[in-house]
Write a protein that holds these residues in place. Structure first.
Motif, PDB file in Angstrom:
ATOM      1  N   LYS A 227      86.325  65.198  31.486  1.00 17.56           N
ATOM      2  CA  LYS A 227      85.051  65.653  32.033  1.00 17.56           C
ATOM      3  C   LYS A 227      85.193  65.841  33.542  1.00 17.56           C
ATOM      4  N   ILE A 228      84.556  66.894  34.066  1.00 15.46           N
ATOM      5  CA  ILE A 228      84.505  67.129  35.509  1.00 15.46           C
ATOM      6  C   ILE A 228      83.048  67.368  35.877  1.00 15.46           C
ATOM      7  N   VAL A 229      82.579  66.620  36.871  1.00 19.47           N
ATOM      8  CA  VAL A 229      81.195  66.741  37.323  1.00 19.47           C
ATOM      9  C   VAL A 229      81.204  66.936  38.836  1.00 19.47           C
ATOM     10  N   GLU A 230      80.399  67.888  39.299  1.00 19.81           N
ATOM     11  CA  GLU A 230      80.237  68.108  40.739  1.00 19.81           C
ATOM     12  C   GLU A 230      78.961  67.415  41.193  1.00 19.81           C
ATOM     13  N   GLN A 231      79.071  66.600  42.242  1.00 22.30           N
ATOM     14  CA  GLN A 231      77.914  65.909  42.804  1.00 22.30           C
ATOM     15  C   GLN A 231      77.694  66.433  44.218  1.00 22.30           C
ATOM     16  N   ASN A 232      76.514  67.013  44.416  1.00 23.95           N
ATOM     17  CA  ASN A 232      76.174  67.591  45.707  1.00 23.95           C
ATOM     18  C   ASN A 232      74.836  67.002  46.122  1.00 23.95           C
ATOM     19  N   GLY A 233      74.881  65.943  46.921  1.00 19.93           N
ATOM     20  CA  GLY A 233      73.650  65.252  47.290  1.00 19.93           C
ATOM     21  C   GLY A 233      73.032  64.616  46.053  1.00 19.93           C
ATOM     22  N   GLU A 234      71.793  64.988  45.747  1.00 22.25           N
ATOM     23  CA  GLU A 234      71.089  64.466  44.576  1.00 22.25           C
ATOM     24  C   GLU A 234      71.415  65.241  43.307  1.00 22.25           C
ATOM     25  N   ASN A 235      72.015  66.404  43.440  1.00 24.33           N
ATOM     26  CA  ASN A 235      72.269  67.279  42.299  1.00 24.33           C
ATOM     27  C   ASN A 235      73.636  67.005  41.673  1.00 24.33           C
ATOM     28  N   THR A 236      73.666  67.032  40.341  1.00 26.46           N
ATOM     29  CA  THR A 236      74.933  66.944  39.629  1.00 26.46           C
ATOM     30  C   THR A 236      75.018  68.129  38.677  1.00 26.46           C
ATOM     31  N   ARG A 237      76.234  68.629  38.528  1.00 25.72           N
ATOM     32  CA  ARG A 237      76.447  69.787  37.662  1.00 25.72           C
ATOM     33  C   ARG A 237      77.718  69.553  36.862  1.00 25.72           C
ATOM     34  N   LEU A 238      77.592  69.700  35.543  1.00 29.75           N
ATOM     35  CA  LEU A 238      78.744  69.554  34.667  1.00 29.75           C
ATOM     36  C   LEU A 238      79.615  70.804  34.788  1.00 29.75           C
ATOM     37  N   ILE A 239      80.868  70.611  35.143  1.00 27.62           N
ATOM     38  CA  ILE A 239      81.807  71.722  35.302  1.00 27.62           C
ATOM     39  C   ILE A 239      82.617  71.919  34.027  1.00 27.62           C
ATOM     40  N   TYR A 240      83.064  70.808  33.445  1.00 26.07           N
ATOM     41  CA  TYR A 240      83.929  70.880  32.262  1.00 26.07           C
ATOM     42  C   TYR A 240      83.726  69.619  31.445  1.00 26.07           C
ATOM     43  N   GLU A 241      83.766  69.774  30.122  1.00 26.79           N
ATOM     44  CA  GLU A 241      83.761  68.617  29.240  1.00 26.79           C
ATOM     45  C   GLU A 241      84.627  68.930  28.032  1.00 26.79           C
ATOM     46  N   TYR A 242      85.547  68.035  27.737  1.00 21.84           N
ATOM     47  CA  TYR A 242      86.440  68.195  26.594  1.00 21.84           C
ATOM     48  C   TYR A 242      85.625  68.078  25.318  1.00 21.84           C
ATOM     49  N   LYS A 243      85.894  68.986  24.406  1.00 20.24           N
ATOM     50  CA  LYS A 243      85.239  68.926  23.108  1.00 20.24           C
ATOM     51  C   LYS A 243      86.319  68.884  22.047  1.00 20.24           C
ATOM     52  N   ASN A 244      86.161  67.978  21.117  1.00 20.41           N
ATOM     53  CA  ASN A 244      87.096  67.857  20.013  1.00 20.41           C
ATOM     54  C   ASN A 244      86.704  68.891  18.961  1.00 20.41           C
ATOM     55  N   THR A 245      87.324  70.060  19.027  1.00 16.03           N
ATOM     56  CA  THR A 245      86.968  71.182  18.159  1.00 16.03           C
ATOM     57  C   THR A 245      87.166  70.839  16.696  1.00 16.03           C
ATOM     58  N   LEU A 246      88.226  70.135  16.375  1.00 20.48           N
ATOM     59  CA  LEU A 246      88.478  69.777  14.982  1.00 20.48           C
ATOM     60  C   LEU A 246      87.354  68.895  14.441  1.00 20.48           C
ATOM     61  N   LEU A 247      86.947  67.917  15.230  1.00 20.96           N
ATOM     62  CA  LEU A 247      85.862  67.033  14.806  1.00 20.96           C
ATOM     63  C   LEU A 247      84.559  67.810  14.632  1.00 20.96           C
ATOM     64  N   GLU A 248      84.291  68.741  15.548  1.00 21.98           N
ATOM     65  CA  GLU A 248      83.073  69.548  15.433  1.00 21.98           C
ATOM     66  C   GLU A 248      83.114  70.430  14.192  1.00 21.98           C
ATOM     67  N   LEU A 249      84.285  71.016  13.886  1.00 23.27           N
ATOM     68  CA  LEU A 249      84.409  71.827  12.679  1.00 23.27           C
ATOM     69  C   LEU A 249      84.200  70.984  11.424  1.00 23.27           C
ATOM     70  N   GLN A 250      84.706  69.759  11.441  1.00 20.86           N
ATOM     71  CA  GLN A 250      84.491  68.873  10.296  1.00 20.86           C
ATOM     72  C   GLN A 250      83.007  68.566  10.123  1.00 20.86           C
ATOM     73  N   ARG A 251      82.296  68.362  11.244  1.00 20.62           N
ATOM     74  CA  ARG A 251      80.850  68.105  11.166  1.00 20.62           C
ATOM     75  C   ARG A 251      80.113  69.309  10.599  1.00 20.62           C
ATOM     76  N   VAL A 252      80.504  70.516  11.039  1.00 21.57           N
ATOM     77  CA  VAL A 252      79.870  71.733  10.530  1.00 21.57           C
ATOM     78  C   VAL A 252      80.133  71.869   9.034  1.00 21.57           C
ATOM     79  N   PHE A 253      81.374  71.607   8.630  1.00 24.98           N
ATOM     80  CA  PHE A 253      81.721  71.698   7.213  1.00 24.98           C
ATOM     81  C   PHE A 253      80.906  70.695   6.403  1.00 24.98           C
TER      82      PHE A 253
END
Length: 195
Positions: free
Chosen positions: A118-144
């Motif tokens: 995961k990568i998060v940018e913190q600029n003062g009070e603001n935070t923004r998610l830049i990247y988050e790893y997703k386990n594609t295989l696990l998500e496909l299993q959930r969809v199935f």
């Protein structure tokens, strides 16, 4: 491009075997960085990496169940030393949080097993998610699995339709009672599946 002011390792953890410890020492030595090993009580060691500029980082390794475990929290300014520590951290599959500090913002990297999760940018009070790893295989299993539920719901609805058709054409009280019991079971099952 923004200039990095410092890098902070927060509760970073490394777990090394005996051969990995020797490899760690070999990798940490280069023309600009030298290491010292301090042997402490109970077989614990502290490895100190020192850059020619004088900046140091201390890796306190505790001996546990045949492994050397290091919990590291430090702040680095020297870019060369920072890069060497980053390479060691990734090579030996470290876990933890790393803050890369810039003049106007902080980039926070969350590592698991040496990989950025995961990568998060913190600029003062603001935070923004830049990247988050997703386990594609696990998500496909959930969809199935979700599709399996949908198929079972459709099967139950088809059985309910058949039972209702049979009920409409039956006038025998005993058969009506059996159909109503089965409909009640299907109703309960549909409630479970749709929840």
């Amino acid at each position: 491009m923004a200039q990095r002011l410092a890098t902070e390792y927060v509760k970073a953890t490394l777990k090394l075997s005996e051969p990995q410890m020797h490899q760690f020492l070999r990798m940490s030595e280069d023309g600009r960085i030298h290491h010292r090993v301090k042997v402490l009580d109970n077989g614990c060691q502290e490895i100190v990496l020192e850059d020619v500029s004088g900046e140091e980082v201390h890796f306190p390794f505790d001996r546990q169940e045949g492994f050397y475990i290091c919990e590291l929290s430090c702040r680095l300014v020297n870019h060369h030393l920072t890069n060497v520590v980053r390479k060691l951290f990734m090579t030996f599959k470290g876990d933890g949080v790393v803050h890369r500090i810039y003049e106007d913002f902080i980039m926070t990297y969350v590592y698991a097993q040496g990989s950025v999760r995961k990568i998060v940018e913190q600029n003062g009070e603001n935070t923004r998610l830049i990247y988050e790893y997703k386990n594609t295989l696990l998500e496909l299993q959930r969809v199935f699995q979700a599709r399996d539920v949908e198929r079972e719901i459709n099967r139950v609805y088809a059985e309910v339709d058949t039972l209702l058709d049979t009920r409409n054409h039956t006038s025998v009280p005993e058969e009506l009672h059996q159909i109503d019991e089965r409909l009640a079971q299907h109703q309960k099952r549909l409630f479970e599946l749709e929840a």
